[in-house]
Motif scaffolding. Structure first.
Motif, PDB file in Angstrom:
ATOM      1  N   TYR A  48     -68.256 -33.681 -15.897  1.00  0.00           N
ATOM      2  CA  TYR A  48     -69.606 -33.169 -15.652  1.00  0.00           C
ATOM      3  C   TYR A  48     -70.427 -34.261 -14.977  1.00  0.00           C
ATOM      4  O   TYR A  48     -70.620 -35.344 -15.514  1.00  0.00           O
ATOM      5  CB  TYR A  48     -70.251 -32.758 -16.979  1.00  0.00           C
ATOM      6  N   LYS A  49     -70.945 -33.969 -13.784  1.00  0.00           N
ATOM      7  CA  LYS A  49     -71.620 -34.972 -12.955  1.00  0.00           C
ATOM      8  C   LYS A  49     -73.125 -34.751 -12.922  1.00  0.00           C
ATOM      9  O   LYS A  49     -73.600 -33.628 -12.732  1.00  0.00           O
ATOM     10  CB  LYS A  49     -71.057 -34.937 -11.531  1.00  0.00           C
ATOM     11  N   SER A  58     -75.665 -26.740  -9.940  1.00  0.00           N
ATOM     12  CA  SER A  58     -74.450 -25.914 -10.008  1.00  0.00           C
ATOM     13  C   SER A  58     -74.598 -25.085 -11.276  1.00  0.00           C
ATOM     14  O   SER A  58     -74.129 -25.480 -12.347  1.00  0.00           O
ATOM     15  CB  SER A  58     -73.190 -26.786 -10.067  1.00  0.00           C
ATOM     16  N   ALA A  67     -72.145 -23.503 -18.449  1.00  0.00           N
ATOM     17  CA  ALA A  67     -70.913 -23.619 -19.230  1.00  0.00           C
ATOM     18  C   ALA A  67     -70.916 -24.895 -20.071  1.00  0.00           C
ATOM     19  O   ALA A  67     -70.534 -24.882 -21.246  1.00  0.00           O
ATOM     20  CB  ALA A  67     -69.702 -23.601 -18.297  1.00  0.00           C
ATOM     21  N   TYR A  68     -71.359 -25.987 -19.470  1.00  0.00           N
ATOM     22  CA  TYR A  68     -71.352 -27.270 -20.179  1.00  0.00           C
ATOM     23  C   TYR A  68     -72.278 -27.222 -21.391  1.00  0.00           C
ATOM     24  O   TYR A  68     -71.929 -27.691 -22.484  1.00  0.00           O
ATOM     25  CB  TYR A  68     -71.780 -28.386 -19.223  1.00  0.00           C
ATOM     26  N   LYS A 108     -71.483 -32.506  -5.438  1.00  0.00           N
ATOM     27  CA  LYS A 108     -70.747 -31.936  -6.578  1.00  0.00           C
ATOM     28  C   LYS A 108     -71.385 -32.248  -7.935  1.00  0.00           C
ATOM     29  O   LYS A 108     -70.716 -32.233  -8.972  1.00  0.00           O
ATOM     30  CB  LYS A 108     -69.283 -32.411  -6.592  1.00  0.00           C
ATOM     31  N   ALA A 146     -73.666 -31.344 -11.171  1.00  0.00           N
ATOM     32  CA  ALA A 146     -73.988 -30.105 -11.873  1.00  0.00           C
ATOM     33  C   ALA A 146     -75.473 -29.993 -12.143  1.00  0.00           C
ATOM     34  O   ALA A 146     -76.028 -28.893 -12.204  1.00  0.00           O
ATOM     35  CB  ALA A 146     -73.213 -30.038 -13.182  1.00  0.00           C
ATOM     36  N   THR A 190     -70.597 -39.514 -14.225  1.00  0.00           N
ATOM     37  CA  THR A 190     -69.674 -38.420 -14.557  1.00  0.00           C
ATOM     38  C   THR A 190     -69.065 -38.705 -15.927  1.00  0.00           C
ATOM     39  O   THR A 190     -68.550 -39.808 -16.165  1.00  0.00           O
ATOM     40  CB  THR A 190     -68.548 -38.309 -13.514  1.00  0.00           C
ATOM     41  N   LYS A 198     -71.548 -24.492 -13.731  1.00  0.00           N
ATOM     42  CA  LYS A 198     -71.139 -25.690 -14.484  1.00  0.00           C
ATOM     43  C   LYS A 198     -72.190 -26.061 -15.530  1.00  0.00           C
ATOM     44  O   LYS A 198     -71.881 -26.414 -16.652  1.00  0.00           O
ATOM     45  CB  LYS A 198     -70.931 -26.875 -13.532  1.00  0.00           C
ATOM     46  N   TYR A 199     -73.456 -25.995 -15.118  1.00  0.00           N
ATOM     47  CA  TYR A 199     -74.567 -26.363 -15.995  1.00  0.00           C
ATOM     48  C   TYR A 199     -74.581 -25.493 -17.254  1.00  0.00           C
ATOM     49  O   TYR A 199     -74.660 -25.989 -18.382  1.00  0.00           O
ATOM     50  CB  TYR A 199     -75.880 -26.209 -15.219  1.00  0.00           C
TER      51      TYR A 199
END
Length: 439
Positions: A66-67, A399, A405-406, A100, A102, A61, A402-403
Motif C-alpha cells: 500500500y503506497k 486509487s 479495500a485497505y 501508483k 493509493a 510503501t 485500493k484505498y
C-alpha cells in the motif's frame, strides 16, 4: 496550469522565500531523506509560466504494497486563491495516481484560526475554516484536531520582528523566565553545538531526558546522518553544559565574599544602629543563604563529574524560521536551567541571523493544568509568543479501490485483535482478589 518536476535549485529558491516555508519543506531535509533511502520528489505548478505552488512529496510503501504520497506541511501556495487550490490539488492527485499511490496526504502550513498566547481564538485576525470545507469538497477527509505527535499541528511561536536587540528581547519575557536566564548565565552554563566527535554527549543527554519524560526520540544513527548530510546552520544539535568543579569554586568564592560583607555590615549596625545598613544586612543575608543552598544542592555532584551535559535540544534553521524540534533537560541537572539557556541562546541566534520566527514546535496541554504537557506550555509562554493551531492533515484516495479495500482489511484486523485480546484476558477479579494476586 502545468504540473512539473522541479530541480533542487528551483525548489529551494521557491521554498526558502515562501511565508509557509518550514524545515519540513526544505532542500536540506530533502537531501537528508534521500541519503536515508527515502523516495522523495520535488514538484511545482506553473500558471502562465510562473511557479505558483511547490512542495516535496515523500512516498512510502508498507509490507502489503500500500503506497502513500505525503506532502507534509505543504503544498506551499496561496490558499486564498480558490481556483489555484482546485487546480493544484487536482494535478497533485492525478500525479500521485500515476505514481501508483493509493492515497495522497497534505497538511498545509497555514493556521486554522488565529490564537493568542492563552490559546483563545481570534477569527478577526485570521480564519481559515472555509479552507477546511473547500478541501473536503475536493475529496479530502480531514483527520481531526487532536494533537498530532508525528506531524505537529499545535505549536507555540514567537515573532522576532521589531526587536532591536537582546535587552529588548529579554524584557519582553516574564519575570520568572528572565530570572532563570540570568541565573544560568551567572552560574556559568554555556552552550555547545554537537559535532560527529561530540555526538555521544548530545545523544546520551537526549536519551536520558526522553526516557525520564516519556517523549519519543530517534536512534543515534538518525542524528549522525543529519550531521553528515545537512549543513551546520540547518542542523543544530545543541547542548547546555556546566563545569561542576568551576561552578563549585565560583559559588564558594561568592559565598566567602558575601559572608565577609555580611559580617562587616552586622558590626556596623551594632556600632551605629543604621537602619539603612540593617536593610542591607537582609539583602546580603539572602545572598549568603542562596549560595549555601546552591552548594548543598550540588553535594551529590563530585568534582570528578567534570563537565556535565545538562540539556540537549535539536534545532532546525530554515528560511525565516528557527524551530526547536525535540529535546529536554536531564532531570538530575534541572537546577541549572539548561533548557532555558538553550531556548534563550538560540533565540539570540535567530535574532542576530535574520530569522523572523522562533518556533517552539509541539505544544500540548494548552486547555488546562490537568492536561499532559501543560507544564511545558507554561514554560514556553514565559518567553512570549502565541499558540498556533494549523489546519491539520487531509487524506484523499487517489486509487479508490485500493484505498477502500485497505481500510476494510485494517478494520477487520483491528476487530480480530480486539476479540483475541478479550479471549486472552483473564477473568476480572474483584479488588480484593487483585490485591491478593499482586502480593
Amino acid at each position: 496550469m502545468e504540473f512539473v518536476i522541479l530541480s533542487d535549485a528551483d525548489f529551494e529558491t521557491f521554498a526558502k522565500g515562501h511565508p509557509q516555508g518550514s524545515f519540513i519543506q526544505s532542500m536540506e531535509l530533502t537531501r537528508f531523506q534521500r541519503a536515508r533511502g527515502q523516495e522523495v520528489e520535488l514538484f511545482g505548478v506553473n500558471r502562465g509560466g510562473t511557479l505558483i505552488a511547490a512542495g516535496k512529496l515523500v512516498y512510502s510503501t508498507n509490507r502489503v504494497g500500500y503506497k502513500v504520497a505525503d506532502c507534509a506541511k505543504g503544498p506551499l501556495m496561496d490558499y486564498s486563491d480558490a481556483a489555484a487550490v482546485r487546480s493544484v490539488v487536482g494535478l497533485l492527485k492525478k500525479h500521485a495516481a500515476e505514481r501508483k499511490a493509493a492515497e495522497l496526504r497534505i497538511s498545509p502550513n497555514v493556521k486554522y484560526i488565529a490564537r493568542d498566547e492563552d490559546g483563545a481564538e481570534h477569527p478577526e485576525i485570521e480564519d481559515n475554516r472555509p479552507l477546511l470545507k473547500e478541501l473536503e469538497g475536493l475529496g479530502f477527509k480531514h483527520q481531526g484536531f487532536d494533537m498530532n505527535f508525528a506531524n505537529i499541528n499545535w505549536m507555540f511561536i514567537k515573532t522576532l520582528d521589531g526587536y532591536a536587540d537582546s535587552e529588548e528581547l529579554i524584557m519582553g519575557m516574564n519575570y520568572r523566565t528572565r530570572k532563570a536566564i540570568r541565573k544560568a548565565e551567572k552560574n556559568g552554563v554555556y552552550l555547545e553545538q554537537a559535532t560527529l566527535e561530540t555526538l555521544d554527549d548530545f545523544y546520551n543527554a537526549l536519551k536520558t531526558a526522553g526516557d525520564e519524560k516519556g517523549f519519543t526520540y530517534r536512534e543515534r544513527e538518525y542524528y549522525e546522518q543529519l550531521l553528515r548530510n545537512t549543513s551546520d546552520e540547518f542542523t543544530k544539535l545543541m547542548m547546555a553544559k556546566i563545569n561542576i568543579p568551576e561552578y563549585r569554586r565560583s559559588i564558594t568564592e561568592r559565598l566567602e565574599a558575601e559572608s565577609k560583607v555580611l559580617a562587616d555590615l552586622k558590626r556596623e549596625v551594632e556600632e551605629t544602629g543604621s537602619k539603612k545598613k540593617a536593610n542591607r544586612v537582609k539583602v546580603v543575608q539572602d545572598l549568603v543563604d542562596s549560595y549555601e543552598r546552591s552548594l548543598k544542592d550540588i553535594e551529590r555532584f563530585p568534582d570528578s563529574v567534570g563537565v556535565a551535559t545538562v540539556a540537549a535540544i535539536h534545532f532546525a534553521c530554515s528560511g525565516d524560521e528557527l524551530t526547536c524540534v525535540i529535546g529536554g533537560t536531564v532531570q538530575d541537572y534541572i537546577y541549572f536551567n539548561g533548557a532555558t539557556s538553550l531556548y534563550w541562546g538560540m533565540m539570540l541566534h535567530a535574532l542576530n541571523n535574520g530569522y523572523s520566527r522562533y518556533n517552539f514546535y509541539g505544544t500540548f496541554g494548552i486547555q488546562g493544568q490537568d492536561e499532559t504537557g501543560h507544564g511545558g506550555y507554561e514554560f514556553k509562554k514565559g518567553f512570549g509568543g502565541e499558540v498556533v493551531q494549523l489546519i491539520g492533515d487531509f487524506v484523499a484516495p487517489v486509487s479508490p479501490v485500493k484505498y477502500t479495500a485497505y481500510r476494510a482489511v485494517r478494520k477487520l484486523a483491528g476487530a480480530a485483535q480486539t476479540i483475541l485480546g478479550n479471549l486472552r484476558e483473564p477473568a476480572k477479579l474483584p479488588v480484593v482478589g487483585k490485591l491478593l494476586k499482586r502480593n
